[in-house]
Design an enzyme around this catalytic site. Structure first.
Site, PDB file in Angstrom:
ATOM      1  N   ASP A  22      23.475  -0.419  29.116  1.00 51.24           N
ATOM      2  CA  ASP A  22      22.666  -0.006  27.956  1.00 51.24           C
ATOM      3  C   ASP A  22      21.181   0.146  28.290  1.00 51.24           C
ATOM      4  OD1 ASP A  22      24.888  -0.132  26.369  1.00 51.24           O
ATOM      5  OD2 ASP A  22      24.370  -2.051  25.419  1.00 51.24           O
ATOM      6  N   LYS A  38      18.935  -1.983  19.260  1.00 47.73           N
ATOM      7  CA  LYS A  38      19.651  -0.743  18.914  1.00 47.73           C
ATOM      8  C   LYS A  38      20.842  -1.070  18.020  1.00 47.73           C
ATOM      9  CE  LYS A  38      23.516  -1.456  21.581  1.00 47.73           C
ATOM     10  NZ  LYS A  38      24.802  -1.829  21.005  1.00 47.73           N
TER      11      LYS A  38
HETATM   12  O1  C5P Z   1      26.864  -3.079  31.889  1.00 43.83           O
HETATM   13  P1  C5P Z   1      26.845  -4.368  31.157  1.00 43.83           P
HETATM   14  O2  C5P Z   1      26.368  -5.501  32.023  1.00 43.83           O
HETATM   15  O3  C5P Z   1      26.163  -4.322  29.855  1.00 43.83           O
HETATM   16  O4  C5P Z   1      28.377  -4.666  30.825  1.00 43.83           O
HETATM   17  C1  C5P Z   1      28.828  -5.952  30.502  1.00 43.83           C
HETATM   18  C2  C5P Z   1      30.349  -5.986  30.586  1.00 43.83           C
HETATM   19  O5  C5P Z   1      30.920  -5.220  29.513  1.00 43.83           O
HETATM   20  C3  C5P Z   1      30.927  -5.385  31.844  1.00 43.83           C
HETATM   21  O6  C5P Z   1      30.990  -6.330  32.877  1.00 43.83           O
HETATM   22  C4  C5P Z   1      32.316  -4.969  31.373  1.00 43.83           C
HETATM   23  O7  C5P Z   1      33.176  -6.078  31.314  1.00 43.83           O
HETATM   24  C5  C5P Z   1      32.080  -4.520  29.938  1.00 43.83           C
HETATM   25  N1  C5P Z   1      31.807  -3.059  29.837  1.00 43.83           N
HETATM   26  C6  C5P Z   1      32.852  -2.157  30.007  1.00 43.83           C
HETATM   27  N2  C5P Z   1      32.595  -0.826  29.913  1.00 43.83           N
HETATM   28  C7  C5P Z   1      31.353  -0.367  29.655  1.00 43.83           C
HETATM   29  C8  C5P Z   1      30.277  -1.254  29.474  1.00 43.83           C
HETATM   30  C9  C5P Z   1      30.548  -2.605  29.576  1.00 43.83           C
HETATM   31  O8  C5P Z   1      34.007  -2.548  30.215  1.00 43.83           O
HETATM   32  N3  C5P Z   1      31.151   0.942  29.571  1.00 43.83           N
END
Ligand code: C5P
Length: 310
Positions: A139, A12
């Protein structure tokens, strides 16, 4: 049960990434528009009866252990099924660059859920796989649904855009020697911009409404290209020289409509009126990207996320 299943897991780009504020769970509250592109990884899954989830991959520098979202997604799906004897041999053919801001890892995990749901005959709906995936990564629901979507909350709350996919083309670049950690990028954002974050649901909702009714999204079209706001770009670009170089080189491409970083970077892209225009622009200046050490692709926008390749 089926003997083997093949799925495509697309990358994406972010047409919009707005950091609104902080949530009680420590994540950031986001207002995004994500767009599937036709740069895809392929997962092939075969049934095994040994109760093991075995992952192999055609590139060496990718972990195939428990930190890989494919393995975590497979284990999550199996434990919810209650059939602990289910096993699979999964092979990943990797084309999406790693640590690039293109949701390659999330898309792989999403693809594993879709593939194994079919392989193991579990019968979950697409919507139920989307909500299961939200626990594994912000995501991931988007990666299953795909197309052009407004993504709110942590990124997992989807609203399909009113537009059908535009025929726009993309030139995408990534320095293979650089990757950006998503937690680091959000941490930097909080450090640098935390004082000006919005707070409260009504302030967040106002921004969501502004995005829902943005002219450039109704529908997506090349004569009114997206402004490509990415709030993480202003914290990542000053610290990662290859992002600045990528943005400069992309800006010099003939016919580019807009240029931005995707997600938390470091990959960057330029939009074009169509795929041919993207191909022509790159043919013209490919050497400059290669000399600067970048990998480079042309892509089209795609209307779907993870797809079973029957
Ligand atoms: O959800 P995901 O594992 O992709 O997120 C990775 C990291 O990115 C999270 O642990 C966080 O530190 C940061 N993040 C965030 N806010 C979001 C998505 C991700 O702070 N909405």
């Amino acid at each position: 049960m089926t003997a083997s299943v093949r799925v495509t897991a697309p990358a994406k780009i972010n047409l919009h990434l707005e950091v609104l504020g902080l949530r009680d769970d420590g994540f950031h509250e986001l207002a995004m528009v994500m767009q599937t592109i036709d740069l895809v990884d392929v997962l092939t899954c075969e049934n095994t009866s040994d109760g093991l989830i075995h992952l192999s991959c055609d590139v060496e520098d990718l972990s195939t252990g428990h930190d890989n979202l494919i393995v975590r997604a497979a284990e999550c799906l199996r434990s919810r099924s209650g059939f602990n004897e289910l096993g699979a041999a999964i092979h990943l053919t990797k084309r999406i660059p790693i640590g690039a801001g293109l949701a390659g890892g999330s898309s792989n995990g999403a693809a594993a859920l879709v593939a194994l749901n079919t392989l193991w005959g579990l019968g979950h709906s697409r919507k139920s796989l989307e909500s299961m995936s939200a626990e594994l990564g912000s995501d991931m629901p988007f990666c299953i649904a795909g197309g052009t979507q407004l993504c709110f909350g942590r990124g997992e709350v989807l609203e399909a855009c009113p537009s059908s996919v535009a025929p726009m083309g993309v030139v995408l670049v990534k320095d293979p020697s650089v990757s950006v950690s998503t937690p680091w990028a959000y941490g930097e954002c909080k450090r640098q911009r935390g004082d000006s974050y919005l707070s409260g649901e009504s302030a967040f909702e106002q921004r969501r409404q502004r995005l829902r009714y943005a002219d450039w999204l109704r529908p997506l079209r090349s004569d009114l290209p997206p402004p490509l706001q990415n709030d993480l770009q202003m914290v990542v670009a000053p610290q990662i020289p290859s992002v600045r170089t990528a943005l400069e080189l992309l800006s010099s491409l003939p016919g580019q409509l807009r240029v931005a970083m995707s997600g938390s970077g470091p990959s960057c892209f330029a939009l074009f009126v169509d795929r041919d225009a993207a191909d022509r622009a790159l043919d013209h200046q490919r050497r400059e990207f290669v000399q600067a050490g970048f990998e480079v692709w042309t892509c089209s926008l795609q209307a779907e996320g993870v797809k079973l390749a029957l």
